[in-house]
Design an enzyme around this catalytic site. Structure first.
Site, PDB file in Angstrom:
ATOM      1  N   LYS A   1      -8.096   8.894 -18.677  1.00  0.00           N
ATOM      2  CA  LYS A   1      -8.450   9.501 -19.971  1.00  0.00           C
ATOM      3  C   LYS A   1      -7.255   9.461 -20.921  1.00  0.00           C
ATOM      4  O   LYS A   1      -6.814   8.394 -21.291  1.00  0.00           O
ATOM      5  CB  LYS A   1      -8.980  10.923 -19.744  1.00  0.00           C
ATOM      6  CG  LYS A   1      -9.944  11.048 -18.567  1.00  0.00           C
ATOM      7  CD  LYS A   1     -11.206  10.228 -18.743  1.00  0.00           C
ATOM      8  CE  LYS A   1     -12.160  10.485 -17.584  1.00  0.00           C
ATOM      9  NZ  LYS A   1     -13.289   9.590 -17.522  1.00  0.00           N
TER      10      LYS A   1
ATOM     11  N   ARG B   1       0.829  -1.219   0.000  1.00  0.00           N
ATOM     12  CA  ARG B   1       0.000   0.000   0.000  1.00  0.00           C
ATOM     13  C   ARG B   1       0.862   1.267   0.000  1.00  0.00           C
ATOM     14  O   ARG B   1       0.349   2.365  -0.172  1.00  0.00           O
ATOM     15  CB  ARG B   1      -0.971  -0.031   1.195  1.00  0.00           C
ATOM     16  CG  ARG B   1      -1.908   1.146   1.266  1.00  0.00           C
ATOM     17  CD  ARG B   1      -3.214   0.859   2.059  1.00  0.00           C
ATOM     18  NE  ARG B   1      -3.032   0.019   3.215  1.00  0.00           N
ATOM     19  CZ  ARG B   1      -2.516   0.422   4.380  1.00  0.00           C
ATOM     20  NH1 ARG B   1      -2.142   1.663   4.557  1.00  0.00           N
ATOM     21  NH2 ARG B   1      -2.383  -0.445   5.379  1.00  0.00           N
TER      22      ARG B   1
ATOM     23  N   TYR C   1     -15.994  18.954 -13.999  1.00  0.00           N
ATOM     24  CA  TYR C   1     -16.437  17.564 -14.006  1.00  0.00           C
ATOM     25  C   TYR C   1     -17.472  17.356 -12.890  1.00  0.00           C
ATOM     26  O   TYR C   1     -17.210  17.676 -11.731  1.00  0.00           O
ATOM     27  CB  TYR C   1     -15.248  16.619 -13.841  1.00  0.00           C
ATOM     28  CG  TYR C   1     -15.699  15.194 -13.683  1.00  0.00           C
ATOM     29  CD1 TYR C   1     -16.519  14.592 -14.633  1.00  0.00           C
ATOM     30  CD2 TYR C   1     -15.341  14.450 -12.559  1.00  0.00           C
ATOM     31  CE1 TYR C   1     -16.974  13.297 -14.474  1.00  0.00           C
ATOM     32  CE2 TYR C   1     -15.784  13.147 -12.403  1.00  0.00           C
ATOM     33  CZ  TYR C   1     -16.600  12.582 -13.352  1.00  0.00           C
ATOM     34  OH  TYR C   1     -17.064  11.308 -13.195  1.00  0.00           O
TER      35      TYR C   1
ATOM     36  N   ASP D   1      -7.038  20.735 -12.293  1.00  0.00           N
ATOM     37  CA  ASP D   1      -7.356  19.459 -12.943  1.00  0.00           C
ATOM     38  C   ASP D   1      -6.970  19.625 -14.421  1.00  0.00           C
ATOM     39  O   ASP D   1      -7.613  20.364 -15.161  1.00  0.00           O
ATOM     40  CB  ASP D   1      -8.856  19.170 -12.773  1.00  0.00           C
ATOM     41  CG  ASP D   1      -9.273  17.834 -13.393  1.00  0.00           C
ATOM     42  OD1 ASP D   1      -8.580  17.359 -14.312  1.00  0.00           O
ATOM     43  OD2 ASP D   1     -10.319  17.287 -12.983  1.00  0.00           O
TER      44      ASP D   1
HETATM   45  N1  PLP Z   1     -11.623  15.162 -13.794  1.00  0.00           N
HETATM   46  C1  PLP Z   1     -12.142  15.224 -15.027  1.00  0.00           C
HETATM   47  C2  PLP Z   1     -11.962  16.481 -15.844  1.00  0.00           C
HETATM   48  C3  PLP Z   1     -12.849  14.141 -15.547  1.00  0.00           C
HETATM   49  O1  PLP Z   1     -13.377  14.235 -16.783  1.00  0.00           O
HETATM   50  C4  PLP Z   1     -13.013  12.974 -14.745  1.00  0.00           C
HETATM   51  C5  PLP Z   1     -13.789  11.817 -15.241  1.00  0.00           C
HETATM   52  O2  PLP Z   1     -14.500  11.918 -16.241  1.00  0.00           O
HETATM   53  C6  PLP Z   1     -12.460  12.957 -13.466  1.00  0.00           C
HETATM   54  C7  PLP Z   1     -11.759  14.062 -13.029  1.00  0.00           C
HETATM   55  C8  PLP Z   1     -12.613  11.754 -12.574  1.00  0.00           C
HETATM   56  O3  PLP Z   1     -11.723  10.748 -12.978  1.00  0.00           O
HETATM   57  P1  PLP Z   1     -11.992   9.159 -12.802  1.00  0.00           P
HETATM   58  O4  PLP Z   1     -13.178   8.814 -13.617  1.00  0.00           O
HETATM   59  O5  PLP Z   1     -10.700   8.568 -13.274  1.00  0.00           O
HETATM   60  O6  PLP Z   1     -12.218   8.909 -11.341  1.00  0.00           O
END
Ligand code: PLP
Length: 368
Positions: free
Chosen positions: A192, A45, A96, A167
């Site tokens: 992604k 971990r 998001y 982000d």
């Molecule tokens: N940030 C953005 C801009 C996203 O588009 C997403 C998911 O679509 C996330 C964070 C969350 O990521 P995850 O789906 O890998 O948990």
């Protein structure tokens, strides 16, 4: 590895074992829950060879030290946990939906308070961040495609004593490096573009601040949201071709944005690469490309937008983005999507197929 290498070279060569006779070319996913006592790794971990290689590569790309997590949301949750109990987070009006839902949950329990702002409105962000503990930024935003002035709002956030988090999922580390523009922490849904093949869930954080890195590494240990070794290995394998995938995907996106702009059924196209997009000048100043995500609207026709999504044969009707396969969805089909996102907005995640095939399929779906 030399700091002068182009990022498209770094994605290929970083995070590899030393070149000694009989060494493998790449790291291996180590499938062991623990390690023999006496070394630095200690327990599964705390560390893993495959995480370390991916973290080293992302750290070099963004200009800091990396940490990988079980998903993008696990990384988001670890960062939010840095805010003090009762602290205030300034977050974008549009971002998001999962991140905004997490912040709402934390606000509902009293863990945090949240101020939502138009992240493209620099003055509004600068005013809102006074007295806040954290500034959460997404740019371009999902799925409204707004572009924040990263140097200006990062400076405002820091001046206010807030931790500035960006982000960077849509831009990827190849198109935008927020730490160099003044952010404290960069976060990715590596699910992604970084992993890039729609086969892995994974999150990543990069920071150049050692005390923030240590605090976040401590959260990963204690909250336990660790990536699987196989997932980290797959993400690094995907990352090796990010420059190539992104080149093709964003040139496809630019082509499709122009085609959609000319289409009689389309009322608005949101893509910072378009010359008259509100975010164009900012994106051109702080990004080295406009990315492979765009959104468009159909003059308020939500049912028509849903039919378009259900009428493609090549485009995959699915949520998520950043894979080699082109994907589309009407974002408001999700109950948690922000209500100010138009009902007829379709988000495109443009993949690496031939642009003529992508347009032909989209065009026939628009006729449906
Ligand atoms: N940030 C953005 C801009 C996203 O588009 C997403 C998911 O679509 C996330 C964070 C969350 O990521 P995850 O789906 O890998 O948990």
């Amino acid at each position: 590895m030399s700091a002068e290498l182009d990022p498209s070279t770094v994605v290929v060569h970083a995070g590899r074992p030393a070149r000694v006779p009989d060494a493998p070319l790449g790291p291996s996913p180590v499938f062991s829950s623990t390690y023999i006592a006496g070394g630095d790794r200690g327990y599964g971990r705390f560390d893993n060879e495959a995480w370390a290689a991916l973290e080293e590569t992302l750290g070099q790309l963004e200009g800091g030290r990396g940490l990988t997590f079980a998903s993008g949301m696990a990384a988001v949750a670890a960062i939010c946990d840095l805010a003090p109990v009762g602290g205030r987070v300034v977050a974008p009006q549009h971002a998001y939906s999962g991140v905004l839902a997490l912040l709402d949950q934390q606000a509902a329990t009293g863990r945090l308070s949240v101020t939502r702002v138009d992240i493209a409105d620099t003055d509004a962000v600068a005013a809102a961040v006074v007295g806040a503990d954290m500034l959460w930024v997404e740019s371009p935003t999902n799925p409204a495609m707004e572009v924040a002035d990263l140097p200006a709002i990062s400076a405002a956030g820091r001046a206010a004593g807030a931790t500035v988090v960006v982000d960077n999922t849509f831009a990827t580390p190849l198109l935008q490096q927020p730490l160099k523009l003044g952010a404290d922490i960069v976060m990715h849904s590596a699910t992604k573009f970084i992993a890039g093949h729609s086969d892995v869930l994974l999150g990543a954080i990069i920071t150049a601040d050692d005390s923030l890195w240590t605090a976040l590494e401590g959260r990963r240990r204690s909250l336990g949201a660790i990536p699987g070794p196989m997932e980290a290995w797959l993400a690094l394998r995907g990352l090796r071709t990010l420059a190539l995938r992104l080149d093709r995907a964003q040139s496809n996106a630019a082509f499709l944005a122009e085609r959609l702009l000319d289409h009689p059924r389309v009322s608005r196209v949101r893509y910072p690469g378009l010359a008259d997009d509100p975010g164009h000048a900012r994106a051109a100043a702080q990004m080295s490309g406009f990315g492979a995500i765009l959104s468009f609207e159909l003059g308020g026709d939500a049912a028509g937008a849903q039919r378009v999504c259900e009428s493609t044969s090549l485009w995959v009707h699915a949520t998520s983005l950043g894979g080699v396969e082109s994907m589309l969805e009407r974002r408001r089909r999700w109950a948690i999507e922000v209500p100010t996102i138009p009902e007829d907005l379709i988000r495109l995640s443009v993949g690496i197929e031939h642009p003529a095939d992508l347009w032909a399929d989209l065009e026939q779906a628009l006729k449906a």
